[in-house]
Design a protein around this motif. Structure first.
Motif, PDB file in Angstrom:
ATOM      1  N   ALA A 196       0.819  -1.221   0.000  1.00  0.00           N
ATOM      2  CA  ALA A 196       0.000   0.000   0.000  1.00  0.00           C
ATOM      3  C   ALA A 196       0.850   1.267   0.000  1.00  0.00           C
ATOM      4  O   ALA A 196       0.449   2.294  -0.555  1.00  0.00           O
ATOM      5  N   LEU A 197       2.053   1.177   0.591  1.00  0.00           N
ATOM      6  CA  LEU A 197       2.912   2.356   0.681  1.00  0.00           C
ATOM      7  C   LEU A 197       3.182   2.976  -0.696  1.00  0.00           C
ATOM      8  O   LEU A 197       3.285   4.197  -0.839  1.00  0.00           O
ATOM      9  N   PHE A 198       3.282   2.145  -1.717  1.00  0.00           N
ATOM     10  CA  PHE A 198       3.535   2.658  -3.062  1.00  0.00           C
ATOM     11  C   PHE A 198       2.412   3.603  -3.524  1.00  0.00           C
ATOM     12  O   PHE A 198       2.618   4.395  -4.447  1.00  0.00           O
ATOM     13  N   ALA A 201       7.367  10.881   2.862  1.00  0.00           N
ATOM     14  CA  ALA A 201       7.264   9.469   2.465  1.00  0.00           C
ATOM     15  C   ALA A 201       8.589   8.878   1.991  1.00  0.00           C
ATOM     16  O   ALA A 201       8.769   7.650   2.025  1.00  0.00           O
ATOM     17  N   LYS A 202       9.515   9.718   1.563  1.00  0.00           N
ATOM     18  CA  LYS A 202      10.707   9.237   0.853  1.00  0.00           C
ATOM     19  C   LYS A 202      11.559   8.231   1.633  1.00  0.00           C
ATOM     20  O   LYS A 202      11.941   7.191   1.077  1.00  0.00           O
ATOM     21  N   PRO A 203      11.868   8.491   2.904  1.00  0.00           N
ATOM     22  CA  PRO A 203      12.709   7.512   3.612  1.00  0.00           C
ATOM     23  C   PRO A 203      12.086   6.108   3.642  1.00  0.00           C
ATOM     24  O   PRO A 203      12.774   5.120   3.372  1.00  0.00           O
ATOM     25  N   ALA A 204      10.789   6.035   3.928  1.00  0.00           N
ATOM     26  CA  ALA A 204      10.131   4.718   3.971  1.00  0.00           C
ATOM     27  C   ALA A 204      10.095   4.085   2.582  1.00  0.00           C
ATOM     28  O   ALA A 204      10.237   2.866   2.429  1.00  0.00           O
ATOM     29  N   MET A 205       9.930   4.917   1.572  1.00  0.00           N
ATOM     30  CA  MET A 205       9.880   4.411   0.194  1.00  0.00           C
ATOM     31  C   MET A 205      11.246   3.844  -0.209  1.00  0.00           C
ATOM     32  O   MET A 205      11.342   2.773  -0.819  1.00  0.00           O
ATOM     33  N   GLU A 206      12.305   4.577   0.150  1.00  0.00           N
ATOM     34  CA  GLU A 206      13.658   4.098  -0.194  1.00  0.00           C
ATOM     35  C   GLU A 206      13.927   2.762   0.489  1.00  0.00           C
ATOM     36  O   GLU A 206      14.495   1.849  -0.104  1.00  0.00           O
ATOM     37  N   LEU A 245      11.962   0.012  -1.279  1.00  0.00           N
ATOM     38  CA  LEU A 245      12.593  -0.347  -2.556  1.00  0.00           C
ATOM     39  C   LEU A 245      13.881  -1.145  -2.305  1.00  0.00           C
ATOM     40  O   LEU A 245      14.144  -2.149  -2.970  1.00  0.00           O
ATOM     41  N   GLU A 246      14.679  -0.711  -1.320  1.00  0.00           N
ATOM     42  CA  GLU A 246      15.931  -1.442  -1.006  1.00  0.00           C
ATOM     43  C   GLU A 246      15.611  -2.884  -0.627  1.00  0.00           C
ATOM     44  O   GLU A 246      16.330  -3.802  -1.004  1.00  0.00           O
ATOM     45  N   SER A 247      14.514  -3.077   0.099  1.00  0.00           N
ATOM     46  CA  SER A 247      14.155  -4.447   0.519  1.00  0.00           C
ATOM     47  C   SER A 247      13.771  -5.300  -0.694  1.00  0.00           C
ATOM     48  O   SER A 247      13.728  -6.519  -0.622  1.00  0.00           O
ATOM     49  N   GLN A 248      13.515  -4.651  -1.821  1.00  0.00           N
ATOM     50  CA  GLN A 248      13.187  -5.378  -3.052  1.00  0.00           C
ATOM     51  C   GLN A 248      14.366  -5.390  -4.029  1.00  0.00           C
ATOM     52  O   GLN A 248      14.215  -5.733  -5.198  1.00  0.00           O
ATOM     53  N   GLY A 249      15.538  -4.939  -3.550  1.00  0.00           N
ATOM     54  CA  GLY A 249      16.731  -4.976  -4.408  1.00  0.00           C
ATOM     55  C   GLY A 249      16.812  -3.819  -5.388  1.00  0.00           C
ATOM     56  O   GLY A 249      17.470  -3.917  -6.426  1.00  0.00           O
ATOM     57  N   LEU A 250      16.151  -2.693  -5.032  1.00  0.00           N
ATOM     58  CA  LEU A 250      16.148  -1.532  -5.929  1.00  0.00           C
ATOM     59  C   LEU A 250      16.624  -0.276  -5.206  1.00  0.00           C
ATOM     60  O   LEU A 250      16.296  -0.071  -4.035  1.00  0.00           O
ATOM     61  N   THR A 251      17.383   0.550  -5.913  1.00  0.00           N
ATOM     62  CA  THR A 251      17.873   1.798  -5.335  1.00  0.00           C
ATOM     63  C   THR A 251      17.246   2.970  -6.083  1.00  0.00           C
ATOM     64  O   THR A 251      17.321   3.041  -7.308  1.00  0.00           O
ATOM     65  N   LEU A 252      16.620   3.852  -5.300  1.00  0.00           N
ATOM     66  CA  LEU A 252      15.959   5.032  -5.889  1.00  0.00           C
ATOM     67  C   LEU A 252      17.015   6.045  -6.330  1.00  0.00           C
ATOM     68  O   LEU A 252      17.901   6.398  -5.543  1.00  0.00           O
ATOM     69  N   LEU A 253      16.921   6.519  -7.567  1.00  0.00           N
ATOM     70  CA  LEU A 253      17.854   7.554  -8.033  1.00  0.00           C
ATOM     71  C   LEU A 253      17.204   8.932  -8.038  1.00  0.00           C
ATOM     72  O   LEU A 253      17.744   9.884  -7.513  1.00  0.00           O
ATOM     73  N   ALA A 267      -2.017   0.595   4.882  1.00  0.00           N
ATOM     74  CA  ALA A 267      -0.605   0.994   5.009  1.00  0.00           C
ATOM     75  C   ALA A 267      -0.104   0.957   6.450  1.00  0.00           C
ATOM     76  O   ALA A 267       1.091   1.170   6.699  1.00  0.00           O
ATOM     77  N   GLY A 268      -0.987   0.697   7.406  1.00  0.00           N
ATOM     78  CA  GLY A 268      -0.590   0.474   8.797  1.00  0.00           C
ATOM     79  C   GLY A 268       0.172   1.646   9.412  1.00  0.00           C
ATOM     80  O   GLY A 268      -0.018   2.802   9.031  1.00  0.00           O
ATOM     81  N   ASP A 269       1.071   1.321  10.358  1.00  0.00           N
ATOM     82  CA  ASP A 269       1.786   2.356  11.116  1.00  0.00           C
ATOM     83  C   ASP A 269       2.649   3.238  10.214  1.00  0.00           C
ATOM     84  O   ASP A 269       2.741   4.448  10.425  1.00  0.00           O
ATOM     85  N   THR A 270       3.303   2.607   9.227  1.00  0.00           N
ATOM     86  CA  THR A 270       4.182   3.388   8.334  1.00  0.00           C
ATOM     87  C   THR A 270       3.356   4.461   7.629  1.00  0.00           C
ATOM     88  O   THR A 270       3.763   5.632   7.550  1.00  0.00           O
TER      89      THR A 270
END
Ligand code: PCA
Length: 323
Positions: free
Chosen positions: A96-98, A120-125, A128-136, A309-312
């Motif tokens: 849901a965060l997306f 939102a950006k820190p949680a989003m990064e 994404l990192e937990s999915q093997g992706l780095t935000l540019l 999206a819960g607590d986040t």
């Protein structure tokens, strides 16, 4: 051996090693080449290629030509390609965060939207990192309004209309207004409208303009429902394998692209709404009744999102509201 010969031998060796290690990243993008996101992506790619003297070349592939929009994230995650661009909220079905940028009427101006993104950006990064992706970098679209092939003054007027959706929120909006959602990539919408597969959508003036929707649709209502974002992301293993020099050029070019793209989004808003009008569409704010009814639906969708999206999610919205 003379000194001159030595120097040129060294120069040749340097060129050789640069060529041997020159790398190429393919960057699939989902939207039309002329779209401002694609233009910004092309500038970013050129900035990296120039800034690394060709040691890292980025080749952009707009219009979903390398991978269609709905395949881009997976292609980067699985290493079929190194980097890509996608609509962030398209992944709302994974988490849901997306969908934080598609909560109706939470952040409807660019200014409010910037604040929401900062929250939102820190949680989003992290996600994404937990999915093997780095935000540019990431760039907003213009505000979202409603397109129809007839005048619509109330939610009742939407009953049974075939509605093109692009994420969970848009599909849910269709359900709650009695419309029939069908998920279609932006690259395919001109055809969908021409053939009657869809007869309505929520999107920006930009996408209506890019896809010349006046050929099939007649009315645009400036609902300002939300401001979604595209993001540019790299496979984290690829990223981690790069030298600090390359990373610093990429990060620098990404910051410049984010700034240039965000400015374009603002400028493109008025320009594209003007173009819709020039091409015969009616462009106006929603009637009071429609606006009120949509806000009620927005309240339902906001509650549903907060639940999912819960607590986040709650922390992000609270941080946004406090600033
Ligand atoms: N255009 C994209 C997403 C948001 C927008 O304005 C689309 O319609 O697919």
């Amino acid at each position: 051996m003379s000194k001159a010969i030595l120097v040129s031998a060294t120069a040749v060796a340097t060129l050789w090693s640069a060529a041997a290690f020159a790398e190429k990243w393919d960057m699939p993008m989902a939207y039309a080449a002329s779209n401002f996101h694609s233009e910004t992506g092309a500038e970013f790619a050129q900035c990296v290629t120039d800034g690394t003297d060709g040691a890292l070349e980025i080749a952009v592939h707009p219009s979903g030509s390398l991978f269609s929009g709905d395949q881009i994230k997976r292609a980067v995650q699985t290493g079929q390609t190194q980097i890509g661009e996608r609509l962030l909220s398209a992944h709302q079905n994974e988490d849901a965060l997306f969908g934080v940028d598609s909560i109706p009427f939470l952040a409807t101006s660019f200014e409010q939207h910037d604040k929401l993104w900062e929250a939102a950006k820190p949680a989003m990064e992290e996600l994404l990192e937990s999915q093997g992706l780095t935000l540019l970098y990431s760039v907003p679209w213009p505000p979202q309004g409603l397109y129809f092939a007839k005048p619509v003054n109330s939610v009742a007027d939407m009953e049974g209309v075939k509605f093109r959706s692009y994420n969970n929120a848009t599909a849910r909006l269709a359900e709650l207004t009695g419309m029939l959602p069908v998920q279609i990539e932006a690259a395919e919408i001109s055809q969908a409208f021409a053939t009657g597969v869809a007869e309505s959508m929520v999107s920006s003036g930009a996408t209506g303009y890019d896809r010349k929707v006046w050929e099939s649709l007649t009315n645009f209502y400036e609902v300002d429902a939300w401001i979604p974002r595209n993001y540019i992301f790299v496979n984290t293993s690829v990223w981690d394998g790069e030298s600090d020099e390359i990373k610093s050029v990429v990060t620098d070019c990404a910051a410049k692209a984010e700034e240039a793209g965000t400015k374009r989004a603002v400028d493109y808003t008025d320009f594209t709404l003007g173009e819709l009008k020039k091409n015969g569409m009616s462009v106006e704010p929603p009637s009071e009744q429609l606006a009120t009814e949509l806000r009620e639906i927005g309240d339902t969708m906001t509650a549903e999102w907060l639940d999912a999206a819960g607590d986040t999610g709650k922390t992000i919205v609270d941080t946004y509201n406090a600033n």
